[in-house]
Scaffold this active site. Structure first.
Site, PDB file in Angstrom:
ATOM      1  N   ASP A 235       0.841  -1.198   0.000  1.00  0.00           N
ATOM      2  CA  ASP A 235       0.000   0.000   0.000  1.00  0.00           C
ATOM      3  C   ASP A 235       0.877   1.250   0.000  1.00  0.00           C
ATOM      4  O   ASP A 235       1.965   1.249  -0.588  1.00  0.00           O
ATOM      5  CB  ASP A 235      -0.940  -0.029   1.205  1.00  0.00           C
ATOM      6  N   ASP A 244      -0.995   3.332  18.442  1.00  0.00           N
ATOM      7  CA  ASP A 244      -1.927   2.213  18.435  1.00  0.00           C
ATOM      8  C   ASP A 244      -1.535   1.121  17.439  1.00  0.00           C
ATOM      9  O   ASP A 244      -2.341   0.240  17.139  1.00  0.00           O
ATOM     10  CB  ASP A 244      -3.331   2.718  18.102  1.00  0.00           C
ATOM     11  N   HIS A 267      -3.670   5.772   3.469  1.00  0.00           N
ATOM     12  CA  HIS A 267      -4.428   4.576   3.090  1.00  0.00           C
ATOM     13  C   HIS A 267      -3.815   3.312   3.683  1.00  0.00           C
ATOM     14  O   HIS A 267      -4.516   2.461   4.246  1.00  0.00           O
ATOM     15  CB  HIS A 267      -4.469   4.489   1.562  1.00  0.00           C
ATOM     16  N   ASN A 361     -14.729  -0.526  -6.269  1.00  0.00           N
ATOM     17  CA  ASN A 361     -15.767   0.324  -5.684  1.00  0.00           C
ATOM     18  C   ASN A 361     -16.661   1.043  -6.685  1.00  0.00           C
ATOM     19  O   ASN A 361     -17.116   2.151  -6.419  1.00  0.00           O
ATOM     20  CB  ASN A 361     -15.107   1.387  -4.788  1.00  0.00           C
ATOM     21  N   TYR A 373      -7.909 -12.582 -10.231  1.00  0.00           N
ATOM     22  CA  TYR A 373      -7.062 -13.741 -10.523  1.00  0.00           C
ATOM     23  C   TYR A 373      -7.526 -14.916  -9.660  1.00  0.00           C
ATOM     24  O   TYR A 373      -7.885 -14.735  -8.487  1.00  0.00           O
ATOM     25  CB  TYR A 373      -5.594 -13.430 -10.227  1.00  0.00           C
ATOM     26  N   SER A 423     -11.443  -1.517  -0.004  1.00  0.00           N
ATOM     27  CA  SER A 423     -10.106  -1.405   0.582  1.00  0.00           C
ATOM     28  C   SER A 423     -10.135  -1.695   2.072  1.00  0.00           C
ATOM     29  O   SER A 423      -9.179  -2.247   2.633  1.00  0.00           O
ATOM     30  CB  SER A 423      -9.548   0.008   0.381  1.00  0.00           C
TER      31      SER A 423
END
Length: 808
Positions: A235, A244, A267, A361, A373, A423
């Protein structure tokens, strides 16, 4: 996206030129997308051309301010980027030397401005071609005709999958490239109240049953030891300074966009929080809140705008494979089907990796890649009510669904944000795979994949089926865990050779028929010698915070006689405790009634529950039974072996009359021969084992079974006694190694005050297990003690191992 493979020595130029022109057209079509995927690390390039060519650093793939796609050096000159897969490492090195030396004057290498190695094992490189536009077709044709080249493809753009519904004609850089920390919007909610964070995150954790797995495994640590599973996130990077998120044990791959542990987009950090935000009473909690039970590898394959290229993603995936990760999480997409990517995923699958990717999306029926795939689990999104999100793509490859609407997670700079999209659903599936696989490490990627599908909560109306809108349904961690606990790896079906042949994807993924599998997680504790015909009722119960309200009884229906009750007289069950024990002695043929009661009238508060089983078949399981619930069942006369099955065959027996003898030996100083204590002919004993279980073990020899045709199932019959110093939750485990495996697999563990009482002999204790291989040709077993005090002792006598072949 056009892919070409070369099968013959040299195709005719006229036939190849037209198809190669399509590749060139594709390159120019995507130049705007590729221009956004600018790298900032020139060290990723192996070589740049030097002889007689002036290459502007800013216009190479790795230039700081330049374009990764095609650009003009003059009015007719173009730079294009390609992926090349060589047939061998020798061909790769040969071309690298030619380009570096500048000795290629009249072939395609003379136009190669730079070359970057993507994968040594797959022989994949990224090549930048610098040539006049009118010569591009000829150069591409020459590349295809090269004897050492297998494939030539476009190095196309790839990008993160955020939730932002746009028309496909809009440019990709319009897709949600805001910084989550600094620019909260309607889809990005910043919350600072840690308590409210936990509450908002909890809907997704409960929805996938992750909390139920935590509760069970935390209360039964000895029964369910964990082997950490590596998870790789490909990513935009990872904020390693976030309070955290895990900070130790991190590894990373830099694909050309800087450090893997810097994330200016957000992201990747958001996806990481879903998988593994810490259970530290701060912020949120991920699917895997204990960082000692998993490992993270970060491949930074997308830049600060969430954009990348096929080459950067391929390099990131290669980094995942080399890191030893077992799971790859891909919340990204881009391009059409690529043969180079397909072969990379096949290689990963054959190396026992599980790849998970977002379905996309647009809310459309379409094939998006990499999720389409066959070797990749395609993941769609549901909302907090368990309904399919309207933005979630669907197709024939869709396999699983997971929470993907208003998902609260970590963002760079110590913040938290809420996002929606497939995602967000993808790391939930990757996280559950890691959570479950860690307790069943002997299973293959195919078996874990199939169990996740088989245990999913179907979203098909009035059916347990699968369809292309929701796949097999919503992923369920506890149901998957229970399925493996009950049937072993066989719940995931047989492995294929090579493994990727079993990767079909979508509703056609080949799943096991559980009705044809016998349970392996069933035990018999009996004080008689009734052989293999003893049938006992087993109770498994996780109590809530009001355990004193709960009790049960077993009666014989014919005369109402109460045969057994729980808890023991003048005691209560303990709060938050997992009980797994017999609820009867050996039952004669007849009809019986099991009744569970709650004096307050609200059953057992979830995640608490009770479950009863007979011969491994679940008779009842519930939490919401109100004041009471009664289940009647019948014990029939023992039946003969099913057709196609052999009888149990004795493989090993030892009563330790002569010490360890020829069948067993001790593992170290915490295992020893105990002589003829308790009036027995001979005993062996184990003690402690918390610090080093190897030395607190007794091992059998490795038994070769090939001459007997191999076996499919095994049964161990033994006697044991625990002295009075053994504390609650201490006990011993039975492990096995099949087919010369390098690691031990767990058959079962027995714990004091849950599975047995101290100071009492348990003769003819039985346990059945089934290794995951179709046929076992060698087997060895061990008994391993785990306790805390030096004077703890568990004695063993009369150990016999049986085998059975149900394939004959």
């Amino acid at each position: 996206m056009v892919s070409h493979s070369r099968e013959h020595s040299r195709p005719r130029r006229s036939s190849a030129s037209a198809s190669l022109a399509v590749v060139a057209a594709a390159l120019f079509t995507h130049r705007a997308d590729l221009a956004l995927a600018t790298g900032n690390d020139s060290s990723t390039w192996d070589v740049k051309a030097r002889k007689g060519r002036r290459i502007r650093a800013e216009s190479t793939v790795s230039g700081v301010d330049g374009n990764i796609g095609s650009s003009s050096n003059s009015s007719h000159k173009k730079k294009v980027n390609l992926l090349v897969k060589y047939k061998s490492s020798l061909a790769h090195r040969r071309n690298l030397e030619i380009i570096e030396s500048g000795s290629a004057d009249h072939n395609w290498q003379s136009h190669a401005a730079a070359m970057s190695t993507i994968s040594d094992t797959q022989h994949i490189v990224a090549v930048e071609i610098d040539a006049l536009e009118e010569n591009l077709d000829l150069i591409l044709e020459e590349m295809l005709a090269d004897d050492g080249i297998e494939l030539v493809e476009e190095d196309f753009a790839m990008y993160k999958y955020p939730y932002n519904r746009i028309e496909k004609s809009e440019e990709l850089h319009l897709r949600h490239n805001r910084n989550l920390q600094d620019q909260p919007t309607s889809n990005t909610t910043m919350i600072k109240d840690h308590r409210s964070l936990v509450e908002q995150q909890q809907y997704s954790i409960e929805q996938i049953q992750a909390d139920q797995v935590w509760s069970l495994t935390n209360s039964r640590r000895n029964r369910y030891p964990n082997t950490p599973v590596g998870v790789c996130i490909v990513d935009t990077g990872y904020d390693k300074n976030h309070e955290d998120l895990p900070k130790s044990g991190l590894t990373g791959t830099n694909t050309g966009y800087g450090s893997a542990f810097v994330d200016k987009d957000g992201h990747g950090t958001h996806c990481a929080g879903v998988i593994g935000a810490l259970g530290n009473d701060l912020g949120i909690v991920g699917v895997n809140p204990n960082p000692s039970k998993f490992k993270l590898h970060i491949s930074k394959s997308l830049n600060n705008d969430g954009m990348g290229t096929a080459s950067s993603v391929l390099k990131g995936i290669q980094g995942c494979i080399e890191s030893g990760s077992k799971i790859i999480s891909l919340s990204l997409g881009g391009g059409e089907r690529s043969e180079i990517f397909s072969e990379m995923y096949q290689d990963a699958y054959n190396k026992n990796l599980l790849v998970v990717a977002a379905a996309g999306n647009f809310g459309l029926f379409q094939d998006d890649y990499p999720s389409s795939y066959p070797q990749v689990i395609s993941v769609g999104a549901v909302d907090r009510n368990g309904n399919r999100a309207d933005f979630s793509n669907w197709n024939d490859q869709l396999e699983l669904m997971a929470p993907g609407v208003d998902i609260l997670s970590t963002t760079p700079g110590g913040g938290y944000g809420s996002l929606s999209g497939t995602s967000m659903a993808t790391p939930f599936v990757a996280g559950v795979a890691a959570l479950v696989w860690g307790y069943f490490p002997q299973c293959s990627n195919q078996q874990i994949r199939n169990v996740l599908a088989l245990s999913a909560k179907s979203m098909v109306a009035n059916s347990k089926g699968c369809n292309r809108r929701t796949g097999f349904g919503l992923i369920q961690a506890k149901d998957a865990f229970d399925m493996l606990d009950k049937y072993g790896c066989a719940a995931g079906g047989n492995d294929f050779d090579p493994p990727n042949k079993g990767a079909v994807g979508g509703c056609d993924q080949p799943l096991a028929d559980l009705t044809a599998l016998p349970p392996i997680n069933t035990a018999s504790f009996t004080s008689d010698s009734s052989g293999n015909g003893c049938q006992k009722l087993f109770l498994r119960m996780l109590t809530d915070g009001y355990a004193y309200e709960t009790s049960w009884e077993l009666t014989q229906v014919s005369d109402g006689e109460v045969l057994m009750t729980g808890p023991p007289r003048n005691t209560n069950f303990e709060d938050g405790t997992d009980y797994n024990r017999p609820a009867s002695k050996c039952l004669e043929p007849g009809t019986y009634a099991f009744t569970i009661k709650d004096i307050y009238g609200d059953g057992i508060t979830k995640p608490g529950y009770y479950s009863i089983s007979l011969d491994g078949n679940t008779l009842a399981t519930n939490s919401d039974f109100g004041s009471s619930e009664t289940t009647q069942f019948t014990v029939s006369e023992p039946s003969s072996s099913p057709a196609g099955s052999s009888k149990w065959e004795s493989l090993l027996f030892d009563d330790f009359g002569n010490g360890f003898g020829n069948n067993f030996y001790d593992g170290g100083v915490d295992a020893m021969y105990a002589g003829d204590k308790f009036g027995r002919n001979g005993l062996v004993v184990v003690k402690r084992g918390i610090g080093n279980g190897e030395i607190a073990s007794i091992y059998s020899k490795n038994m070769l079974l090939e001459d007997r045709g191999g076996f499919t199932k095994f049964k161990v019959v033994f006697s044991f006694y625990a002295n009075n110093s053994i504390e609650r939750d201490d006990g011993f485990c039975l492990d096995y190694k099949a087919n010369r495996a390098s690691t031990w697999s767990r058959a079962n563990c027995w714990e004091s005050m849950k599975d047995f009482e101290n100071g009492k002999w348990y003769d003819d204790t039985r346990w059945k297990f089934q290794p995951p291989a179709r046929v076992t040709k060698s087997i060895r077993i061990r008994f391993r003690g785990f306790s805390t005090e030096n004077n703890d002792r568990i004695f063993f006598d009369k150990v016999e191992l049986y085998g059975r072949n149900e394939l004959i």
